[in-house]
Design a protein around this motif. Structure first.
Motif, PDB file in Angstrom:
ATOM      1  N   TYR A   1      26.897   4.362-115.971  1.00  0.00           N
ATOM      2  CA  TYR A   1      26.060   4.928-114.911  1.00  0.00           C
ATOM      3  C   TYR A   1      24.989   5.848-115.495  1.00  0.00           C
ATOM      4  N   LYS A   2      23.887   5.938-114.741  1.00  0.00           N
ATOM      5  CA  LYS A   2      22.869   6.966-114.947  1.00  0.00           C
ATOM      6  C   LYS A   2      22.427   7.457-113.580  1.00  0.00           C
ATOM      7  N   VAL A   3      21.840   8.640-113.565  1.00  0.00           N
ATOM      8  CA  VAL A   3      21.364   9.222-112.312  1.00  0.00           C
ATOM      9  C   VAL A   3      19.856   9.433-112.406  1.00  0.00           C
ATOM     10  N   LEU A   4      19.144   8.865-111.444  1.00  0.00           N
ATOM     11  CA  LEU A   4      17.689   9.008-111.375  1.00  0.00           C
ATOM     12  C   LEU A   4      17.357  10.064-110.331  1.00  0.00           C
TER      13      LEU A   4
ATOM     14  N   PRO B   1      16.055  17.986-104.516  1.00  0.00           N
ATOM     15  CA  PRO B   1      15.840  16.622-105.029  1.00  0.00           C
ATOM     16  C   PRO B   1      17.016  15.716-104.699  1.00  0.00           C
ATOM     17  N   ARG B   2      16.741  14.426-104.556  1.00  0.00           N
ATOM     18  CA  ARG B   2      17.782  13.437-104.279  1.00  0.00           C
ATOM     19  C   ARG B   2      18.217  12.776-105.591  1.00  0.00           C
ATOM     20  N   SER B   3      19.487  12.454-105.665  1.00  0.00           N
ATOM     21  CA  SER B   3      20.055  11.801-106.845  1.00  0.00           C
ATOM     22  C   SER B   3      20.371  10.354-106.509  1.00  0.00           C
ATOM     23  N   ALA B   4      19.765   9.432-107.259  1.00  0.00           N
ATOM     24  CA  ALA B   4      20.009   8.008-107.051  1.00  0.00           C
ATOM     25  C   ALA B   4      20.906   7.498-108.172  1.00  0.00           C
TER      26      ALA B   4
END
Length: 479
Positions: A191-194, A242-245
């Motif tokens: 996983y990564k978070v954008l 901010p939102r984390s995708a």
């Protein structure tokens, strides 16, 4: 919890720089459910928690398709009768706990930031059999500080230096501090978070923007196991945050091979034609994401040793056993698994709640309370990891067939539990949402239903074979 019990001189060693330190690849959202609220209720924090969170009984998800169209639906896997749960960012929850310390417990709790435990020793005192603890800590200014605690609480994660130290101490006699691993269909995922800006546009036209309290699944246009991708975005209360995708895929996916911001932009623009990618992903964020290693979902695992008692002062002198120094383990240090069932933070908070019960039942004597804590919590720790293996591992769209088989099993159990509740129990993911059931009780109920299904399946299979044989005999006689 310890401070509320009257303990003093409590020192918290925190590796991060601040309580609200922002780590992009660890900017998870927590859902504090009824199980975790046992802890917040105990500290009187649930009302404050609700003020900074998005409440949820059902779970509504808005899907944004590649053509820009959207559809909001209710996920069938969520029990609408559960106690209200609360969504909030990880750092907001940690900050809530730190503010509680600052406002009410400064005289009993000291938090050392940028502090790292580097070594733990047990030291024999004055050539006797008595052992004391020594903890060596690197502090913010580069110096090494030594602590000699009566109780050491190891809640330092999967790679816990506390548990690893106990494993070395106990190695000649047992492996109870060794993690026992159990396979899962989600444990191999990367996983990564954008990070996206608040209220980012959901479509290229800019006519529709994200709402902070809404959960989104933005579907990509690319196809194929190594190219298809979605953005999962969970709700939060603060509209200016901010939102984390979340991007969760197999390790051989194409997105992990992107080396710089331009490669990332090109991939995301092809994957999400509905989004103005260069408008919502800054060059700095694109470069950070491309360079980041991200993380991997851990294999479900637990250890069976939850405490360690040092040798107290000369037993022959009849010194009370309460003089024993002790070590106790909590959270990911004793049970770790992928985030499939939403119980990482909740099980850790429940660990603290159970430890408090053990201390209450033993008048805070470590020689009695720590073994009691282990006996109370270990059955749930094992059951929790078994549940993490099976309860909901296919939710990341990593395999269409596996997801289909899981859903058939889920809805079969759910339907049977409603038609024949005295024989069948609901599926595990439903049961976990009932905070009044222990993990062990849930696992027993799940296993009972599984055995019943196997028995019924076997009876149906033999019945079908009998009908086939009878039909074939009639056919032969007729011929």
């Amino acid at each position: 919890m310890l401070a509320k019990r009257g303990w003093i001189n409590i020192t918290v060693l925190e590796q991060r720089a601040t309580a609200d330190y922002y780590e992009p690849d660890k900017s998870f959202n927590y859902q504090i459910d009824g199980r975790g609220q046992k802890f917040t209720d105990f500290l009187g924090l649930t009302d404050k928690l609700s003020e900074i969170s998005v409440p949820s009984t059902e779970f509504l998800l808005t899907q944004i398709k590649p053509d820009g169209s959207s559809k909001t639906s209710k996920l069938p896997t969520v029990n609408p009768n559960r106690k209200t749960a609360y969504w909030l960012p990880r750092r907001a929850f940690v900050l809530l706990l730190y503010q509680e310390i600052e406002q009410n417990w400064q005289d009993r709790i000291t938090v050392l930031f940028n502090a790292k435990c580097v070594q733990i020793n047990k030291k024999v005192i004055n050539n006797s059999k008595q052992e004391n603890l020594e903890v060596f800590v690197h502090t913010e200014n580069g110096s090494v500080v030594t602590f000699k605690p009566y109780l050491l609480v190891g809640c330092d994660g999967l790679h816990s230096i506390v548990r690893n130290t106990l494993k070395e101490w106990d190695k000649p006699t047992s492996d109870k501090f060794e993690m026992k691993l159990f396979p899962s269909h989600s444990s191999c995922l990367r996983y990564k978070v954008l990070t996206l800006p608040p209220n980012f546009p959901l479509v290229s036209s800019g006519n529709e923007h994200a709402v902070s309290t809404v959960a989104y699944a933005i579907r990509g246009a690319l196809r194929g196991r190594k190219r298809s991708v979605s953005l999962g975005i969970l709700p939060l209360k603060n509209p200016d945050e901010p939102r984390s995708a979340n991007i969760i895929k197999y390790p051989d996916h194409q997105i992990w091979e992107l080396k710089n911001s331009e490669e990332l932009y090109n991939f995301l623009e092809n994957a999400f034609p509905q989004l103005p990618i260069r408008q919502i992903v800054s060059p700095e964020e694109a470069e950070r994401f491309a360079k980041s290693e991200g993380g991997y979902f851990p294999i479900p695992q637990y250890c069976s040793g939850l405490h360690f008692l040092l040798i107290p002062e000369q037993a022959c002198l009849e010194i009370p056993q309460s003089s024993s120094a002790g070590i106790v383990l909590l959270g990911d240090a004793i049970h770790c698994f992928p985030p499939d069932i939403g119980q990482g933070v909740n099980s850790a908070l429940e660990d603290v709640y159970i430890l408090n019960e053990a201390l209450s039942q033993s008048n805070d004597e470590l020689s009695r309370s720590l073994p009691l804590y282990e006996s109370l919590r270990l059955p749930d720790t094992k059951a929790l990891v078994y549940l993490a293996q099976t309860a909901y591992p296919w939710q990341y769209n990593q395999n269409s067939l596996g997801r289909l088989v899981w859903y058939v099993n889920f809805f079969l159990r759910l339907l049977l539990s409603r038609l024949l509740p005295f024989i069948f129990n609901p599926p595990a993911f439903f049961l976990i949402q009932n905070h009044q059931l222990s993990y062990q009780q849930i696992w027993v109920m799940v296993q009972r239903t599984t055995k019943t299904l196997y028995i019924l399946g076997t009876i149906l299979l033999f019945g079908l074979l009998a009908l086939v044989l009878k039909a074939s005999q009639n056919y032969v006689l007729f011929m």
